[in-house]
Design a protein around this motif. Structure first.
Motif, mmCIF file in Angstrom:
data_model
loop_
_atom_site.group_PDB
_atom_site.id
_atom_site.type_symbol
_atom_site.label_atom_id
_atom_site.label_comp_id
_atom_site.label_asym_id
_atom_site.label_seq_id
_atom_site.Cartn_x
_atom_site.Cartn_y
_atom_site.Cartn_z
ATOM 1 N N VAL A 211 0.855 -1.190 0.000
ATOM 2 C CA VAL A 211 0.000 0.000 0.000
ATOM 3 C C VAL A 211 0.889 1.237 0.000
ATOM 4 C CG1 VAL A 211 -1.850 1.231 1.196
ATOM 5 C CG2 VAL A 211 -1.723 -1.273 1.325
ATOM 6 N N PRO A 212 0.744 2.118 -0.969
ATOM 7 C CA PRO A 212 1.560 3.339 -0.979
ATOM 8 C C PRO A 212 1.151 4.276 0.152
ATOM 9 C CG PRO A 212 -0.081 3.401 -2.737
ATOM 10 C CD PRO A 212 -0.163 2.032 -2.127
ATOM 11 N N GLY A 213 2.105 5.014 0.653
ATOM 12 C CA GLY A 213 1.825 5.964 1.729
ATOM 13 C C GLY A 213 2.777 7.139 1.676
ATOM 14 N N ARG A 214 2.463 8.182 2.420
ATOM 15 C CA ARG A 214 3.293 9.385 2.396
ATOM 16 C C ARG A 214 4.699 9.123 2.906
ATOM 17 N NH1 ARG A 214 -0.396 13.647 5.514
ATOM 18 N NH2 ARG A 214 -0.780 11.741 6.731
ATOM 19 N N ARG A 215 4.848 8.154 3.794
ATOM 20 C CA ARG A 215 6.163 7.824 4.335
ATOM 21 C C ARG A 215 6.777 6.599 3.671
ATOM 22 N NH1 ARG A 215 5.258 8.694 10.901
ATOM 23 N NH2 ARG A 215 4.538 10.868 10.764
ATOM 24 N N GLY A 216 6.244 6.261 2.514
ATOM 25 C CA GLY A 216 6.743 5.107 1.799
ATOM 26 C C GLY A 216 5.750 3.972 1.823
ATOM 27 N N PRO A 217 5.978 2.969 1.002
ATOM 28 C CA PRO A 217 5.036 1.854 0.923
ATOM 29 C C PRO A 217 5.006 1.022 2.194
ATOM 30 C CG PRO A 217 7.002 1.402 -0.383
ATOM 31 C CD PRO A 217 7.117 2.814 0.078
ATOM 32 N N VAL A 218 3.821 0.483 2.485
ATOM 33 C CA VAL A 218 3.612 -0.399 3.634
ATOM 34 C C VAL A 218 3.108 -1.740 3.108
ATOM 35 C CG1 VAL A 218 2.285 -0.778 5.748
ATOM 36 C CG2 VAL A 218 3.092 1.522 5.174
ATOM 37 N N VAL A 219 3.674 -2.825 3.600
ATOM 38 C CA VAL A 219 3.243 -4.159 3.189
ATOM 39 C C VAL A 219 2.285 -4.717 4.237
ATOM 40 C CG1 VAL A 219 3.954 -6.510 2.630
ATOM 41 C CG2 VAL A 219 5.384 -4.578 1.940
ATOM 42 N N VAL A 220 1.071 -5.058 3.802
ATOM 43 C CA VAL A 220 0.043 -5.612 4.689
ATOM 44 C C VAL A 220 0.005 -7.120 4.470
ATOM 45 C CG1 VAL A 220 -2.392 -5.575 5.340
ATOM 46 C CG2 VAL A 220 -1.277 -3.475 4.530
ATOM 47 N N GLU A 221 0.208 -7.883 5.532
ATOM 48 C CA GLU A 221 0.299 -9.337 5.422
ATOM 49 C C GLU A 221 -0.687 -10.087 6.302
ATOM 50 O OE1 GLU A 221 4.784 -10.495 4.602
ATOM 51 O OE2 GLU A 221 4.645 -9.275 6.431
ATOM 52 N N ARG A 222 -1.396 -9.383 7.195
ATOM 53 C CA ARG A 222 -2.285 -10.046 8.145
ATOM 54 C C ARG A 222 -3.671 -9.434 8.083
ATOM 55 N NH1 ARG A 222 -0.286 -12.668 12.648
ATOM 56 N NH2 ARG A 222 -1.744 -11.618 14.045
ATOM 57 N N ASP A 223 -4.687 -10.254 8.362
ATOM 58 C CA ASP A 223 -6.051 -9.756 8.469
ATOM 59 C C ASP A 223 -6.140 -8.749 9.607
ATOM 60 O OD1 ASP A 223 -7.070 -11.491 6.440
ATOM 61 O OD2 ASP A 223 -7.075 -13.136 7.887
ATOM 62 N N GLU A 224 -6.832 -7.657 9.349
ATOM 63 C CA GLU A 224 -6.966 -6.594 10.349
ATOM 64 C C GLU A 224 -8.131 -6.801 11.306
ATOM 65 O OE1 GLU A 224 -5.769 -2.227 9.397
ATOM 66 O OE2 GLU A 224 -7.126 -2.924 7.820
ATOM 67 N N HIS A 225 -9.131 -7.572 10.873
ATOM 68 C CA HIS A 225 -10.399 -7.566 11.609
ATOM 69 C C HIS A 225 -10.410 -8.376 12.903
ATOM 70 C CE1 HIS A 225 -14.475 -6.012 11.249
ATOM 71 N NE2 HIS A 225 -14.926 -7.145 11.734
ATOM 72 N N PRO A 226 -9.698 -9.508 13.002
ATOM 73 C CA PRO A 226 -9.753 -10.267 14.259
ATOM 74 C C PRO A 226 -9.254 -9.434 15.444
ATOM 75 C CG PRO A 226 -8.796 -11.602 12.516
ATOM 76 C CD PRO A 226 -8.898 -10.210 11.973
ATOM 77 N N ARG A 227 -9.957 -9.562 16.564
ATOM 78 C CA ARG A 227 -9.621 -8.777 17.763
ATOM 79 C C ARG A 227 -9.196 -9.731 18.884
ATOM 80 N NH1 ARG A 227 -11.564 -3.314 17.701
ATOM 81 N NH2 ARG A 227 -11.050 -3.336 19.907
ATOM 82 N N ALA A 228 -7.925 -9.681 19.199
ATOM 83 C CA ALA A 228 -7.413 -10.526 20.280
ATOM 84 C C ALA A 228 -7.842 -10.015 21.642
ATOM 85 C CB ALA A 228 -5.885 -10.585 20.206
#
Length: 404
Positions: A211-228
């Motif tokens: 994902v492009p961002g202002r501070r450089g690209p970020v790599v997303v590798e995990r599901d965001e929705h689960p809440r531990a």
């Protein structure tokens, strides 16, 4: 008519599932679709010239990517000879893409088809149908596609003004399902998804997204929705969505599926073509079925759809090793299980979580579930599974799938 050919599903993959407005929000559904298609080709070494078509499922399209499957295929580097189109069966769209692909392969219309599902609910359009007729008094009314689709999906004859939440609370009243039981199922869903994440159970099915961002690209590798960090107390503290109009309402944001962003895809072909292309089948399609019910109690539709699909496969619920029943709402899952006479604690049901914990990116969900099921069966030493989901507007799909 010639005999139908056998169908196998190869290399189902998916992106991580992002939260509404979360890490994947800067990307469009087309971006996510292109990412998963490229990863599918890279991981399988698929000869893209052999692909007849890409069937693209999407619930909230825009005209930025008309005939979504075709546009995504071209962006992903498939040749211009690869055809494609777009379909929408709401929550069942991703699975319907697989089934359409299977029917094309079974009948010999195509030999190799890619089924694709993608959704960016973070970027669902706001729209108007009034602008071309001049500016009406009071200005243009913009509809939110997410909310509007839930209110209009039953048409004029079966209005659902309170959306899917209203139909879910109707099942609560019909089946006498308590708020406590709903929250307990939601907690269990998160616990199973988090445990699967920590064990690396999703790693093989997920492709990273840059994902492009202002501070450089970020790599997303995990599901965001689960809440531990969620607990029964935290879930119990949430206000029911419709409590202002119904003091007995029990459906909350915590015991409902999320609104999410993701894409998923798989290759649909015959065993012979799979061998020729060096592909490894993951699943065989045994049977499938679609069912319809009153749109105002749509969540119960997986009951007849699943029983019909099992009957066509010559199997019963007792024969299944995994039941992937999408969690549109906890109350809806509990109602279906009650009709099937399956215990809510049955370990075969959503062993790695589902819509409440993993999220529900409408067009991608059916293929996300397929990718998870394809890895669950060997991980649990199982052979036979079913994938089913209710569909806004009073439908449901179910597919019986066998480990290849």
């Amino acid at each position: 008519m010639t005999e139908l050919r056998e169908v196998v599903l190869c290399s189902p993959l998916r992106t991580p599932v992002g939260r509404l407005g979360g890490a994947l929000a800067p990307l469009t559904a087309r971006d996510l679709a292109t990412t998963v298609l490229r990863a599918l080709v890279e991981r399988t070494h698929l000869d893209v010239s052999a692909v007849d078509s890409v069937i693209g499922a999407q619930g909230y399209p825009t005209m930025e990517s008309p005939a979504f499957g075709r546009v995504a295929a071209l962006d992903a580097g498939f040749p211009v000879t690869t055809t494609g189109y777009q379909l929408d069966r709401r929550c069942g769209s991703g699975l319907q893409a697989v089934l359409n692909a299977a029917m094309e392969v079974q009948t010999g219309v195509a030999d190799v088809v890619v089924a694709l599902g993608a959704e960016s609910m973070s970027n669902a359009p706001l729209y108007t149908e009034q602008g071309r007729r001049g500016l009406p008094p009071g200005g243009l009314l913009l509809h939110d596609a997410l909310a509007r689709g839930r209110a209009t999906v039953g048409g004029a004859a079966y209005p659902t003004p309170e959306g899917n939440v209203g139909t879910a609370d109707a099942l609560r009243a019909e089946y006498g399902i308590s708020r406590g039981d709903q929250d307990a199922l939601a907690l269990r869903s998160h616990q199973r998804a988090v445990a699967a994440q920590r064990a690396g159970a999703f790693d093989a099915e997920i492709v990273p997204v840059t994902v492009p961002g202002r501070r450089g690209p970020v790599v997303v590798e995990r599901d965001e929705h689960p809440r531990a960090d969620t607990t029964l107390d935290a879930l119990a503290a949430l206000r029911p969505v419709l409590v202002a109009s119904d003091p007995d309402a029990t459906v909350t944001a915590g015991n409902s599926s999320g609104q999410n962003d993701a894409a998923a895809a798989c290759i649909v072909t015959t065993p012979e073509h799979a061998r020729r292309l060096g592909l490894t089948p993951a699943l065989r399609l045994r049977s499938w079925a679609v069912a319809g019910v009153d749109p105002r109690r749509f969540g119960i539709a997986p009951v007849p759809a699943t029983l019909l699909a099992l009957d066509r496969a010559g199997a019963t619920l007792a024969d299944l090793d995994v039941v992937e029943l999408n969690e549109a709402f906890a109350v809806q899952v509990l109602a279906c299980l009650a009709d099937w006479r399956v215990d809510p604690d049955d370990p075969r049901v959503n062993p790695r979580g589902s819509g409440i914990s993993l999220g529900h990116p409408i067009g991608a969900t059916g293929l996300r579930m397929l990718a998870t099921l394809a890895h669950e069966l060997p991980g649990l030493d199982g052979t036979l599974g079913v994938e089913t989901m209710c569909i806004g507007g009073g439908q449901a799909l179910a597919a019986v799938l066998e480990r290849a």
